[in-house]
Write an enzyme that holds these catalytic residues in place. Structure first.
Site, PDB file in Angstrom:
ATOM      1  N   VAL A 124       0.821  -1.205   0.000  1.00  0.00           N
ATOM      2  CA  VAL A 124       0.000   0.000   0.000  1.00  0.00           C
ATOM      3  C   VAL A 124       0.863   1.266   0.000  1.00  0.00           C
ATOM      4  O   VAL A 124       0.578   2.229  -0.721  1.00  0.00           O
ATOM      5  CB  VAL A 124      -0.965  -0.011   1.210  1.00  0.00           C
ATOM      6  CG1 VAL A 124      -1.760   1.280   1.280  1.00  0.00           C
ATOM      7  CG2 VAL A 124      -1.907  -1.206   1.110  1.00  0.00           C
ATOM      8  N   VAL A 149     -10.824   0.097   6.038  1.00  0.00           N
ATOM      9  CA  VAL A 149     -11.996  -0.758   5.843  1.00  0.00           C
ATOM     10  C   VAL A 149     -12.404  -0.754   4.371  1.00  0.00           C
ATOM     11  O   VAL A 149     -12.620   0.313   3.790  1.00  0.00           O
ATOM     12  CB  VAL A 149     -13.193  -0.286   6.703  1.00  0.00           C
ATOM     13  CG1 VAL A 149     -14.399  -1.179   6.498  1.00  0.00           C
ATOM     14  CG2 VAL A 149     -12.808  -0.230   8.176  1.00  0.00           C
ATOM     15  N   GLY A 158     -10.916  -1.274   1.532  1.00  0.00           N
ATOM     16  CA  GLY A 158      -9.992  -0.827   0.486  1.00  0.00           C
ATOM     17  C   GLY A 158     -10.427   0.423  -0.234  1.00  0.00           C
ATOM     18  O   GLY A 158     -10.478   1.507   0.337  1.00  0.00           O
ATOM     19  N   GLU A 172      -2.727 -14.534   1.296  1.00  0.00           N
ATOM     20  CA  GLU A 172      -1.340 -14.528   1.753  1.00  0.00           C
ATOM     21  C   GLU A 172      -0.857 -15.959   1.950  1.00  0.00           C
ATOM     22  O   GLU A 172      -1.648 -16.901   2.009  1.00  0.00           O
ATOM     23  CB  GLU A 172      -1.235 -13.799   3.104  1.00  0.00           C
ATOM     24  CG  GLU A 172      -2.062 -12.562   3.227  1.00  0.00           C
ATOM     25  CD  GLU A 172      -1.215 -11.314   3.176  1.00  0.00           C
ATOM     26  OE1 GLU A 172       0.013 -11.416   3.319  1.00  0.00           O
ATOM     27  OE2 GLU A 172      -1.792 -10.229   2.970  1.00  0.00           O
ATOM     28  N   LYS A 196     -12.582  -5.060  10.860  1.00  0.00           N
ATOM     29  CA  LYS A 196     -13.219  -3.991  10.079  1.00  0.00           C
ATOM     30  C   LYS A 196     -14.622  -3.692  10.614  1.00  0.00           C
ATOM     31  O   LYS A 196     -15.048  -2.542  10.665  1.00  0.00           O
ATOM     32  CB  LYS A 196     -13.271  -4.389   8.607  1.00  0.00           C
ATOM     33  CG  LYS A 196     -11.878  -4.484   7.969  1.00  0.00           C
ATOM     34  CD  LYS A 196     -11.939  -5.214   6.639  1.00  0.00           C
ATOM     35  CE  LYS A 196     -10.585  -5.294   5.964  1.00  0.00           C
ATOM     36  NZ  LYS A 196     -10.616  -6.212   4.800  1.00  0.00           N
TER      37      LYS A 196
END
Lengths: 436, 436
Positions: B16, B134, B136, B192, B207
């Site tokens: 990010v 929260v 994206g 992941e 979230k």
């Protein structure tokens, strides 16, 4: 929290004005907490103070005298909730000039006079907030102008007229012709007695003009782009589209194509099971593509008393809290020179759904395919069902549905001129684009 | 526009952070226009300056020395884009105390230490913006805390983990068992290498805690509400749900029921063709109900480098433009006393999907129905297919699927205690709620 109340006036107590008044009167504590100050509804301008509105306002609030609002220096914010262009434009100018900030839901006004009104507000150091003007309760203005500020929006594809979407949903779901679905929409209050602006695409086009200003910095005129409503749609075309895997939606589109802005409002084939295809009933939905975020979707009630009031009151809170003062001067409602030209209609490119009425005789398909081919239009699929019945077999016509590969409106128009000279085809021709 | 640039630091150049840096470096003119001032990326704190990131930064920007940011009085805003709780918490406190505003995407940090960090920021007159924490690229924080300010949110039902949604979509679409869909998600980078927090519901629950704070003013602990992931789901249950007309989604729910807050994260049956059911692949979606607007939906990419960067940079622009300074102090992240208590788990009420493995012998269904009935659970529908094969006919088990009418978790748990004593039922029992 400052205890000093902000005085507010509502101009126009129709459906939306009454809804906004209801929130202010019923939720004073909530609004005060979020705005940072109590809000006092001081005037509500109406045409007839005697009319019943199902809401209890403090004595002296209702008035027929618009000038009372203009003259009252205590009123800092006016919720301009009258419809139409006049005297909406003149009222807005008067309110701005008397030092009031504006919150409005009037899309026609902003579409037609937004340039003038926004410029005047900026000169005077005032603000105009208009979340409620597009897509009712869906916060799309805030999303485009603030939440997606890291992005250049590259595409808007939207269902912006709930009435049309309700009618289309009923036609497909209930197997109803257009007239019957319209009558049902009227009886349920989803369509006005005079539904013209909803069903002929004007309402959606006005909203698209506002979104296009914000997203692309381009002030397009209503006359600059194709606009077609659902009022000429036939049930049979919805069914053929369904056979091909598509739902027909009244789609408002604005997107960047090779540095130009493609814009149109028209019935469009949308592939089944995509988010826009799944919007059923009197709702709005917007698919936005940004060059950083990719595609995002927003949907909800696009009209109605309380959904629209939700946006009006959010704008009021933003205006009181001071956010609008920071946001409004920087809205990219136009840039000079405009960063993009509107793409000429004939350059618009997509796949197309075509329906012809053809005489049920040899060589018709070959003639049509030949003309399409010479105009650089290739055929992706064809539906021609066997003709029903046998009466008057010589002159009976059958529908011929053709899905093309990608081509331009220019090519199609050129082909259509040739096709119109074929004796074997009778009007109407139907042409709808297919959404990517 | 002021020509005085704002100096900004990025702390953490993972996925990010690198995305946010890319937007700042590639779109300086756009960001300056929208923020009102040019933005200068002055420091980017990394663990290893030599690591290749596919992005060209000016010389001297990359540093391993976090203290350089803290000590630099020119840096006004820090984008805190490290993951995990520590040293994220300590870094945030240091940055706030050295006078910097914060933009972060770290949901775990805000879920765990949000109360402390927000309070400290407010004491210091600083701000924390967290749109990216929260969902994206979906602007849900702004929507809840600003756009829907006229409303009391009454219900949130959301798909907040894209990895889980991708896996569920593949299981149903490709007829794959869970393990195979997970492996595919990992090979495509949607999961992941250690996917635990995604698939066990923790990520979605974190979230939900943040959304619940904003929407209801309640700081719920992760341990206060039921949380279950998709990691124990069997393909057969997705199929039975499909037969009954439902899709299984990992749903995060928070809603007001009789003055209490019902909260849970768990695989949930969602009726086919509803907006949440139609979200396929690695996306997020949120259905919000407000008491003024009604229901609205938001969807899009819930993770990924550029979608998340879109939200980070929007927060940065809001912080520079001054909007965050107006919004943050008034966020209703907690109210004292909390306006709603979290509903005890056993009071949660819905319809339920149940699957038992039962011995294929007489009277089993009668026994189960009797126990359910005595616990005030009535049966809406049953699926029991004929057993396949004939080997070991005495002890073979068959799945028995029961859809109940509305009941409470308390009633079900009481019934399950009795059912567990039946010899004719073998584990596992499966229980999933049905979304309204």
């Amino acid at each position: 929290m400052s205890e000093q109340p902000v005085s507010v006036a509502i101009v126009g107590m129709g459906t939306v004005g009454t809804g906004a008044a209801r929130v202010l009167v019923e939720q004073p504590e909530r609004i005060a907490r979020r705005a940072g100050r109590p809000v006092r509804l001081k005037h509500a301008v109406v045409r007839d103070v005697k009319k019943s509105r199902g809401i209890e306002l403090p004595a002296g609030v209702l008035t027929t005298d618009f000038a009372r609002v203009v003259r009252d220096p205590e009123v800092q914010i006016a919720l301009l909730l009258v419809g139409g262009l006049h005297p909406g434009r003149e009222m807005t100018l008067e309110l701005l000039e008397s030092g009031k900030d504006i919150v409005t839901a009037n899309k026609a006004l902003l579409c037609e006079f937004g340039g003038e009104l926004f410029a005047r507000a900026r000169e005077l150091g005032r603000t105009i907030a208009f979340e409620a003007a597009v897509a009712g309760g869906i916060p799309i203005i805030n999303t485009v102008s603030q939440c997606l500020a890291a992005n250049q929006i590259t595409s808007i594809a939207a269902i912006l007229n709930g009435t049309s979407n309700y009618i289309l949903t009923q036609m497909i779901g209930e197997n109803w012709p257009y007239r019957q679905a319209l009558a049902q929409a009227q009886s349920l209050g989803y369509a006005e007695e005079d539904p013209t602006l909803d069903i002929d695409g004007t309402d959606a086009a006005q909203k698209l003009v506002i979104l296009t200003q914000l997203a692309f910095g381009v002030k397009a005129q209503l006359t600059e782009f194709p606009r077609k409503g659902i009022d000429t749609l036939e049930l049979s075309d919805l069914k053929y589209a369904g056979e091909l895997g598509y739902t027909v939606k009244l789609l408002a589109v604005a997107r960047l194509i090779a540095g130009q802005l493609e814009m149109h409002v028209q019935p469009t084939l949308v592939r089944h099971h995509t988010p826009l295809a799944e919007i059923r009933g009197p709702f709005n939905a917007i698919a936005l593509v940004g060059d950083v975020v990719g595609e995002t979707w927003y949907s909800g009630p696009g009209a109605g008393q309380m959904p629209t009031a939700s946006s009006v009151v959010a704008d009021l809170i933003d205006t009181i809290a001071g956010r609008t003062r920071l946001t409004f001067p920087r809205l990219e409602v136009w840039r000079d020179p405009p960063p993009y030209a509107v793409q000429p209609r004939e350059k618009t490119s997509s796949r197309f759904y075509l329906r012809f009425n053809v005489l049920d005789q040899p060589h018709v398909l070959a003639d049509i395919a030949d003309i399409l081919g010479r105009n650089h239009i290739s055929i992706a699929s064809v539906i021609q069902h066997e003709a029903a019945g046998s009466d008057n077999a010589d002159r009976r016509t059958v529908p011929l549905v053709i899905m093309t590969h990608r081509t331009t409106v220019g090519n199609l128009e050129s082909a259509e001129r040739e096709l119109s000279r074929l004796q074997s085809i009778t009007p109407p021709h139907v042409r709808m684009p297919v959404a990517d």
